[in-house]
Design an enzyme around this catalytic site. Sequence first.
Site, mmCIF file in Angstrom:
data_model
loop_
_atom_site.group_PDB
_atom_site.id
_atom_site.type_symbol
_atom_site.label_atom_id
_atom_site.label_comp_id
_atom_site.label_asym_id
_atom_site.label_seq_id
_atom_site.Cartn_x
_atom_site.Cartn_y
_atom_site.Cartn_z
ATOM 1 C CB ALA A 1 -1.279 0.131 1.063
ATOM 2 N NE ARG A 2 6.017 -0.376 3.564
ATOM 3 C CZ ARG A 2 6.304 -0.595 4.966
ATOM 4 N NH1 ARG A 2 6.327 -0.413 5.804
ATOM 5 N NH2 ARG A 2 6.946 -2.401 4.643
ATOM 6 C CD GLU A 3 5.923 -1.659 -2.238
ATOM 7 O OE1 GLU A 3 6.186 -1.909 -2.752
ATOM 8 O OE2 GLU A 3 6.400 -2.366 -0.933
ATOM 9 N NE ARG B 1 7.994 -11.696 1.761
ATOM 10 C CZ ARG B 1 8.007 -10.805 0.702
ATOM 11 N NH1 ARG B 1 7.135 -10.194 0.137
ATOM 12 N NH2 ARG B 1 8.886 -9.880 2.042
ATOM 13 C CG HIS C 1 7.042 -4.294 -4.983
ATOM 14 N ND1 HIS C 1 6.411 -4.851 -3.860
ATOM 15 C CD2 HIS C 1 6.794 -5.025 -5.956
ATOM 16 C CE1 HIS C 1 6.047 -6.010 -4.066
ATOM 17 N NE2 HIS C 1 5.903 -6.357 -5.661
ATOM 18 C CE1 TYR D 1 14.233 2.091 0.961
ATOM 19 C CE2 TYR D 1 12.023 1.866 1.387
ATOM 20 C CZ TYR D 1 13.519 2.241 2.424
ATOM 21 O OH TYR D 1 13.728 1.570 3.396
ATOM 22 C CD GLU E 1 10.993 -3.557 -4.225
ATOM 23 O OE1 GLU E 1 10.759 -2.740 -3.679
ATOM 24 O OE2 GLU E 1 10.965 -5.229 -3.857
#
Length: 420
Positions: A180-182, A255, A310, A312, A386
């Site tokens: 969510a935070r990406e 996962r 994704h 970072y 990433e």
Amino acid sequence: MKSLLLISLLLADALSFVVPRAGQEVDYSGFKALRLKLSEQSEDIEAQIEELAAHVLNPGRSELLDVVVAPENVDAVTALAAESTVITEDVGAAFKEETLATKDEVSVAAVPSETWFTAYHPYADHITFLRDLQSGFTSQSEIITTGTSVQGRTLTGIHIWGSGGKGSKPAVLFHGTVHAREWISTMTVEYMAWQLLTKYSTNSTVKAMVDKFDFYIIPIVNPDGFVYSQTTDRLWRKNRQTVSGNSCVGRDINRNWPYKWEVTGGASTNPCSETYKGQAAGDSPENKGLVAHVNSLRDSKGLTLYIDFHSYGQYILWPYGYNCNVVVDNDAQHRSLATRAASAIRAVSGTRYTIGPACSTLYATTGDSTDYTDAVGQSTYSYTYELRDTGNYGFTLPASQIQPTIRETWEGVVSMVRDA
Ligand SMILES: *[C@@H]1O[C@H](CO)[C@@H](O)[C@H](O)[C@H]1NC(C)=O
Ligand SMILES: [Zn+2]
């Protein structure tokens, strides 16, 4: 005994802010982002740090751990680490550089302009973006859905095709925002769709890409988590699924994929962990929808390239995550495409990516998307990107870096699609 008491007191403290009261936003003012070096691979110390930290930013990476810590817990956390450096002095202040755009004024459906990519946006506006984009190219795109989230949001994407007609070519599949935070991953995946459609008629490279493959592009595969990261906790990672008898929320959808899910060491069985794998393989509704979609692409024209975006860290990774000693049979081809993509990215901006098989390059991950698309989805190529940066801003990359990031990443993706 005394230290146990101390730890449980600190723990109660730590938990009091990661569980916000309803309708209240987690305030990260004064919180520090720390990079910790652990003295030895001690799961016990790692577990203590995880409990003291508000969030682990790179869960699974055990020798260098990036964490966000409340001011009152900074001393306790640094005491547990062999070395610690401060990445961000004030996480709350850093968030303010992100700029979340307020509701867009444009209400007439029109193809979004490039200025869309100068700010982060609320969830509803992302759906509008996709619909507006699609409405400008109705003869070569359609809105697709790939299931429903825990809270009933539809996983929404766009399917783009070229001169061969809808569904006539092998598939290229892009996913964004499983974590969510990406937020930079959302913008990046949307830029792929925007470029493919708006440049098709004027750029021969783009036309060749779209005529060669059917593109399936889903910018937000974890909508509930994404909304929660915007309304309540900027650093939320997982979905919003509950576990009976436990107050912790969320499965890590990346996962939860049903391939080698049961293997130990690459995910957590603790519902409070950032990498909680779920109670059974594929038991998140988001994952069920994504699995069905991957399988249907496999069973129609086949999957040539899958990329899961994704942040970072600036990595391009390929399978496998679940075992560092198992190599994909086309490892050399994966490496070759990734090498050229990394050069293409560097040629735009100088940004350097590290490439390699996921487990041996970064860390072990079980039940992740690329292992599944490779082994079960039979995709010729499967990658995790990433994106920027390497930890300075981490997930809260300033809005001023959206365009540089998406432009360099686009050239990496163009190179992969051309060579795939
Ligand atoms: C077409 O797009 C490719 C890929 O982004 C780019 O490298 C190339 O410069 C573009 N060509 C023109 C004429 O704009
Ligand atoms: Zn991620």
